[in-house]
Motif scaffolding. Structure first.
Motif, PDB file in Angstrom:
ATOM      1  N   GLU A   1       7.434 -13.624   4.654  1.00 28.16           N
ATOM      2  CA  GLU A   1       8.673 -13.814   3.890  1.00 28.16           C
ATOM      3  C   GLU A   1       9.422 -15.037   4.428  1.00 28.16           C
ATOM      4  O   GLU A   1       9.892 -15.884   3.673  1.00 28.16           O
ATOM      5  CB  GLU A   1       9.518 -12.530   4.025  1.00 28.16           C
TER       6      GLU A   1
ATOM      7  N   ALA B   1       4.838  -8.650   7.022  1.00 26.89           N
ATOM      8  CA  ALA B   1       5.579  -8.908   5.786  1.00 26.89           C
ATOM      9  C   ALA B   1       6.794  -9.788   6.059  1.00 26.89           C
ATOM     10  O   ALA B   1       7.080 -10.730   5.307  1.00 26.89           O
ATOM     11  CB  ALA B   1       5.999  -7.585   5.148  1.00 26.89           C
ATOM     12  N   THR B   2       7.495  -9.503   7.137  1.00 33.25           N
ATOM     13  CA  THR B   2       8.693 -10.272   7.463  1.00 33.25           C
ATOM     14  C   THR B   2       8.325 -11.725   7.783  1.00 33.25           C
ATOM     15  O   THR B   2       8.990 -12.662   7.349  1.00 33.25           O
ATOM     16  CB  THR B   2       9.427  -9.633   8.661  1.00 33.25           C
TER      17      THR B   2
ATOM     18  N   LYS C   1       7.560  -1.979  -0.908  1.00 29.36           N
ATOM     19  CA  LYS C   1       7.102  -2.825   0.196  1.00 29.36           C
ATOM     20  C   LYS C   1       8.055  -3.976   0.478  1.00 29.36           C
ATOM     21  O   LYS C   1       7.616  -5.075   0.805  1.00 29.36           O
ATOM     22  CB  LYS C   1       5.715  -3.411  -0.131  1.00 29.36           C
TER      23      LYS C   1
ATOM     24  N   PRO D   1       9.809  -6.541   2.359  1.00 33.13           N
ATOM     25  CA  PRO D   1       9.482  -6.953   3.723  1.00 33.13           C
ATOM     26  C   PRO D   1      10.481  -6.384   4.740  1.00 33.13           C
ATOM     27  O   PRO D   1      11.691  -6.447   4.539  1.00 33.13           O
ATOM     28  CB  PRO D   1       9.565  -8.488   3.650  1.00 33.13           C
TER      29      PRO D   1
ATOM     30  N   SER E   1       2.504  -9.256   1.368  1.00 33.32           N
ATOM     31  CA  SER E   1       3.420  -8.257   1.935  1.00 33.32           C
ATOM     32  C   SER E   1       3.275  -6.884   1.268  1.00 33.32           C
ATOM     33  O   SER E   1       3.927  -5.923   1.674  1.00 33.32           O
ATOM     34  CB  SER E   1       4.872  -8.740   1.854  1.00 33.32           C
ATOM     35  N   ASP E   2       2.400  -6.778   0.281  1.00 27.24           N
ATOM     36  CA  ASP E   2       2.136  -5.484  -0.369  1.00 27.24           C
ATOM     37  C   ASP E   2       1.056  -4.768   0.448  1.00 27.24           C
ATOM     38  O   ASP E   2      -0.077  -4.598   0.016  1.00 27.24           O
ATOM     39  CB  ASP E   2       1.678  -5.733  -1.815  1.00 27.24           C
TER      40      ASP E   2
ATOM     41  N   GLN F   1       5.420  -4.165   9.015  1.00 27.97           N
ATOM     42  CA  GLN F   1       6.771  -4.725   8.875  1.00 27.97           C
ATOM     43  C   GLN F   1       6.819  -6.166   9.375  1.00 27.97           C
ATOM     44  O   GLN F   1       7.406  -7.044   8.748  1.00 27.97           O
ATOM     45  CB  GLN F   1       7.769  -3.878   9.683  1.00 27.97           C
TER      46      GLN F   1
ATOM     47  N   ASN G   1       6.235  -8.532  -5.235  1.00 28.87           N
ATOM     48  CA  ASN G   1       5.129  -8.823  -4.314  1.00 28.87           C
ATOM     49  C   ASN G   1       3.860  -8.024  -4.581  1.00 28.87           C
ATOM     50  O   ASN G   1       3.003  -7.939  -3.703  1.00 28.87           O
ATOM     51  CB  ASN G   1       5.586  -8.607  -2.863  1.00 28.87           C
TER      52      ASN G   1
ATOM     53  N   GLU H   1       4.083 -16.638   0.539  1.00 21.18           N
ATOM     54  CA  GLU H   1       3.433 -15.512  -0.115  1.00 21.18           C
ATOM     55  C   GLU H   1       2.822 -15.834  -1.479  1.00 21.18           C
ATOM     56  O   GLU H   1       1.671 -15.512  -1.749  1.00 21.18           O
ATOM     57  CB  GLU H   1       4.456 -14.392  -0.258  1.00 21.18           C
TER      58      GLU H   1
END
Ligand code: HEM
Ligand code: SF4
Lengths: 99, 555
Positions: free
Chosen positions: B437, B433-434, B339, B341, B407-408, B430, B402, B442
C-alpha cells in the motif's frame, strides 16, 4: 554431571472461559504468568502437574511450560508461551486488556 | 435460497438441546474432558490458544440478510464484536465462553444455521463457487447439488466416523473458483451432448502431503451423484488407513492404491449403491431446485453507473477490481473486500456485517456469499445501484479496491489463535499488505495471490498461492518458508519450495524483492507474476530471494 532442570510453570486452559491460567505456589490459579509458581525441581514439577490434573472441573489440558526466572516472576522462553501469556497480536484482546 | 423445513428445524433444535445437556454435564463435572471433547467437536467447538472457538458452517457460502444479521448478533452478544470468515466458507468466533455456546447455537438455529460437522472425521461443509448462480461463465448453479449433498451427508449414519475429515467442493463454472482439485472430492459441472453431468476428482488435498485431485469419472450423469458419492465414501471408509492419522486422508488411499484400483472399486460399489437409491433423492433435488430459482431481476438502464465511472476515479478503481461479469449484462457481481491493508484478512465487525446485510436487502435481492478467499460477495446487483452501494461501503470501511491483487491475501488464524500453529500468519499478511500500500505498486503488479498458513496443515492454502508462505518454528524462532508458482485455478498446481526460510523481520523485504524482480522480468504489464514465473522458471526468482546484496541472513 546431570543437566540442570529447566524451570517450569504449570499452565492450562480455564474450563469456563478457555483462557490461559497458571498454578500458583498457594494452589490457586492465576491469569498472570508472573504470579505463577516457578518450579525448579523435576520431582516437584510432576507433583504440581498431578495436582492440576486432579481438577478436571476447573482446568483443561494442564501441562508444564518452560520459563525462565525474571525480576517480576516467571517469563516465557518460547514465543508460543509468550503469546499465551499476553494475547493475539492483531487486537489488544486477551490478557492485554485490563492489565 | 434454501429455507428449512419443519423437519430440519426440529432436527436442529434436538441437536442443540442434546449439546446443551452435554455442556451442563461437563460443567457439573459429570463428563471428563476426554469424554466431552468429541462431543464438543461434533458441534464445532474447539479449544484454542486463548479461548474456545466456535466454527459455524455457511453452507456453500450462501447467506441471506437475516442470517448475516444473526452472525453480527452472535459477535456482539457473545464474542468481541467481530467474526472471522475462513477459506472453508465458515465463520469462526474466537472468544466464546463455554456456558454461552448452547445459547449461540440456539440463536443460529433460529435462522437455519448450525455448527454440525464443522469438525471431526465427517463430511464437512460442502464448499462452492462464491459466484454460483450469478457468474456469466457458469454452466449451471452448483448449489442445488451442494444442498443435496448437505442433506445426504448431515448425520449420515455410515459416515460419522470416517478415517479422517472429508471435504467436498463443487463448481458450476469451468473457471473453478472453488479449488475443487484440492479437495477430497472435487465436483465440476460439465455438459456433454446437451446433458448436464459432473466431472469427479478425487484425492486432492493440502496439508502435510499436498496433492492435486485426479479424475475419477469424466462424466457422471447428474442423477447419479449421491449413489456415486456413497460408493466413493464407502470405498474410502473400508480401504482408508486408520493406523496413522497422517496417512488417513483419501489422497493417501488414492496414492497408495492407484487411481485405477480406486476407480475399479468405486465403480463396482456404485452398481450396488445405485440400485439402493429409489429416486427419492431426485424428487428431493427437484424440490431443492425451486429454492434456488434466480431472483426476479429488475430492468432499467445503467446510466448512473456509466456517469459515476467516468467522473469518479475512486469509484472507477473499485469497479475495475471488485466487479465480476454477471450473466445479465445490466447486473454485476460485487466483491466486498475484507482485506483493507493493515486489517486481519477475513475479519468483519458486527457493524460491518449489518451494513452488508442492509446492502444485500436494498440492492442485492437478499443474497450474500462468503468466498473461500475470505471476502463477502453480493452476487446480484443492478449496475445503476453501484454508485450508492459504493458510497455506503466507504462509510463502513468496506470499499477497498484490491480483489485479486497483492493485498487480497488469504491467511489462516496462525499462532494468534490456533493451538496447532508453529508461527503467526496474520501479522505477516498485515505487514505485506501495508508495505505494498505504501509503495503504491499494487495495481501495477496486477493479479497476485499470496496465501499464508501458520503450520503445515495448510489451512491458508499456501501450496496453491502464486506466492505461498508457510510459518514454521525453527529452534524457537518464527521462520517463514516461501513456495512459488502455485495455482488454485482449474489446472491447479502445487507450488515449489524456493529454499531456506526467512525470519519474521525479513519476510516482507523478501516478498518485495520477489515482486520487484517480477516487475523487471515481465515482458509487458499484461504478463502476470504467474505467467512470468512459468515462462522463466524459478531461477531468477530464487536469485532475487537469496543472492541480493541487501539481504542479511536466511535460516
Ligand atoms: C483454528 C483451528 C483450526 C484447526 C485446529 C485446523 C486443523 C486442521 C488440520 C489438522 C488440517 C490438516 C488436515 C490433514 O492434513 O489431514 C487442516 C487442513 C485445512 N484446514 Fe484447518 N484448522 C483450523 C482452522 C482453519 C481455518 C480458519 C481454515 C480456513 C481459513 C481452515 C481450512 C483448512 C483447509 C483449507 C485445510 C487444507 C485442506 C485439507 O484438508 O487438505 N482451517 N486444518
Ligand atoms: S494452518 Fe495450522 S496454524 Fe493455520 S489454522 Fe491451520 S492448523 Fe492452525
Amino acid at each position: 554431571m546431570p543437566r540442570p532442570y529447566t524451570p517450569k510453570v504449570v499452565t492450562a486452559s480455564d474450563l469456563l472461559e478457555g483462557d490461559v491460567i497458571y498454578l500458583t505456589a498457594t494452589d490457586n490459579w492465576t491469569r498472570h504468568l508472573a504470579e505463577a509458581e516457578l518450579i525448579e525441581d523435576e520431582a516437584h514439577a510432576q507433583l504440581r502437574l498431578l495436582l492440576a490434573e486432579s481438577q478436571p472441573n476447573r482446568v483443561v489440558g494442564a501441562y508444564l511450560a518452560e520459563v525462565k526466572p525474571g525480576p517480576h516472576g516467571p517469563e516465557p522462553t518460547h514465543f508460543r508461551e509468550a503469546f499465551r501469556a499476553t494475547g493475539p497480536s492483531n487486537y489488544a484482546h486477551g490478557k492485554q486488556t485490563g492489565l | 435460497m434454501y429455507s428449512y423445513s419443519d423437519f430440519d428445524r426440529a432436527f436442529l433444535a434436538e441437536r442443540n438441546a442434546q449439546f446443551r445437556a452435554q455442556v451442563d454435564r461437563r460443567l457439573k463435572g459429570h463428563l471428563t474432558e476426554d469424554e466431552f471433547k468429541p462431543l464438543r467437536l461434533m458441534n464445532g467447538v474447539y479449544l484454542q490458544l486463548h479461548a474456545y472457538m466456535l466454527r459455524v458452517a455457511i453452507p456453500y457460502g450462501t447467506l441471506n440478510a437475516a442470517q448475516m444479521r444473526q452472525l453480527a448478533l452472535l459477535a456482539e452478544k457473545w464474542d468481541k464484536g467481530y467474526g472471522h470468515f475462513t477459506t472453508r466458507q465458515n465463520i469462526q468466533y474466537n472468544w466464546p465462553k463455554l456456558p454461552d455456546i448452547p445459547d449461540m447455537l440456539d440463536a443460529l438455529g433460529e435462522v437455519g444455521l448450525h455448527a454440525i460437522q464443522t469438525s471431526g472425521n465427517t463430511i464437512r461443509n460442502t464448499t462452492a463457487d462464491h459466484f454460483a448462480g450469478a457468474a456469466a461463465d457458469e454452466i449451471a448453479d452448483p448449489r442445488p447439488l451442494a444442498e443435496l449433498i448437505r442433506q445426504w451427508s448431515t448425520d449420515h449414519p455410515e459416515f460419522q466416523f470416517l478415517g479422517r475429515k472429508f471435504k467436498i467442493a463443487i463448481t458450476g463454472s469451468p473457471a473453478d473458483r472453488a479449488v475443487t482439485a484440492a479437495h477430497d472430492i472435487g465436483l465440476r459441472i460439465v455438459e456433454k451432448d446437451g446433458e448436464l453431468g459432473l466431472k469427479v476428482l478425487v484425492g486432492g488435498g493440502l496439508g502435510r502431503t499436498p496433492m492435486i485431485g485426479q479424475v475419477l469419472r469424466d462424466f457422471l450423469p447428474r442423477a447419479d451423484l449421491l449413489p456415486y458419492l456413497e460408493a466413493a465414501l464407502s470405498t474410502y471408509n473400508l480401504l482408508g488407513r486408520r493406523d496413522n492419522k497422517y496417512k488417513a486422508r483419501i489422497k493417501i488411499t488414492v496414492h497408495e492404491n492407484g487411481i485405477e484400483e480406486i476407480r475399479r472399486l468405486v465403480e463396482a460399489r456404485f452398481l450396488e449403491t445405485r440400485a439402493e437409491f429409489s429416486g427419492e433423492d431426485q424428487r428431493l433435488l427437484g424440490q431443492i431446485e425451486t429454492h434456488f430459482a434466480p431472483p426476479a431481476f429488475r430492468g432499467g438502464n445503467t446510466e448512473a453507473y456509466d456517469t459515476a465511472y467516468a467522473a469518479d476515479p475512486v469509484f472507477r478503481a473499485w469497479a475495475d477490481t471488485n466487479l465480476a461479469a454477471h450473466r445479465r449484462a445490466d447486473h454485476t457481481i460485487v466483491s466486498i473486500s475484507l482485506k483493507t491493508p493493515g486489517q486481519t484478512p477475513g475479519d468483519a465487525t458486527a457493524e460491518q456485517m449489518r451494513a452488508m446485510a442492509e446492502l444485500a436487502e436494498r440492492y442485492g435481492y437478499d443474497e450474500l456469499r462468503i468466498s473461500h478467499e475470505q471476502n463477502v460477495i453480493l452476487p446480484h446487483v443492478h449496475k445503476s445501484d453501484l454508485p450508492q452501494l459504493h458510497a455506503t461501503l466507504k462509510q463502513h470501511g468496506l470499499a477497498t479496491a484490491n480483489i485479486g491483487l497483492i493485498s487480497d491475501i488469504i491467511a489462516c488464524p496462525g499462532m494468534d489463535y490456533c493451538a496447532l500453529a508453529t508461527a503467526r500468519s496474520i501479522p505477516i499478511a498485515q505487514e505485506i499488505a501495508t508495505r505494498f500500500e505504501e509503495l503504491k505498486l499494487e495495481h501495477d503488479i496486477g493479479p497476485m495471490k499470496i496465501k499464508i498458513s501458520g503450520c503445515i496443515n495448510a489451512c491458508g492454502h499456501h501450496h496453491v498461492g502464486h506466492i505461498g508462505i508457510l510459518g514454521l518454528d525453527r529452534a524457537g524462532v518464527e521462520n517463514y518458508q516461501i513456495t512459488l508458482g502455485g495455482d488454485a485455478g482449474p489446472d491447479a498446481v502445487i507450488g515449489s519450495r524456493a529454499g531456506p526460510g526467512f525470519p519474521a523481520e525479513e519476510i516482507v523485504p523478501a516478498i518485495e524483492r520477489l515482486v520487484r524482480a517480477y516487475l523487471d522480468l515481465r515482458e509487458d504489464p499484461g504478463e502476470s507474476f504467474l505467467s512470468t514465473y512459468r515462462r522463466l522458471g524459478d531461477t531468477p526468482f530464487k536469485s532475487a530471494l537469496y543472492d541480493a546484496a541487501d539481504r542479511t541472513k536466511a535460516a
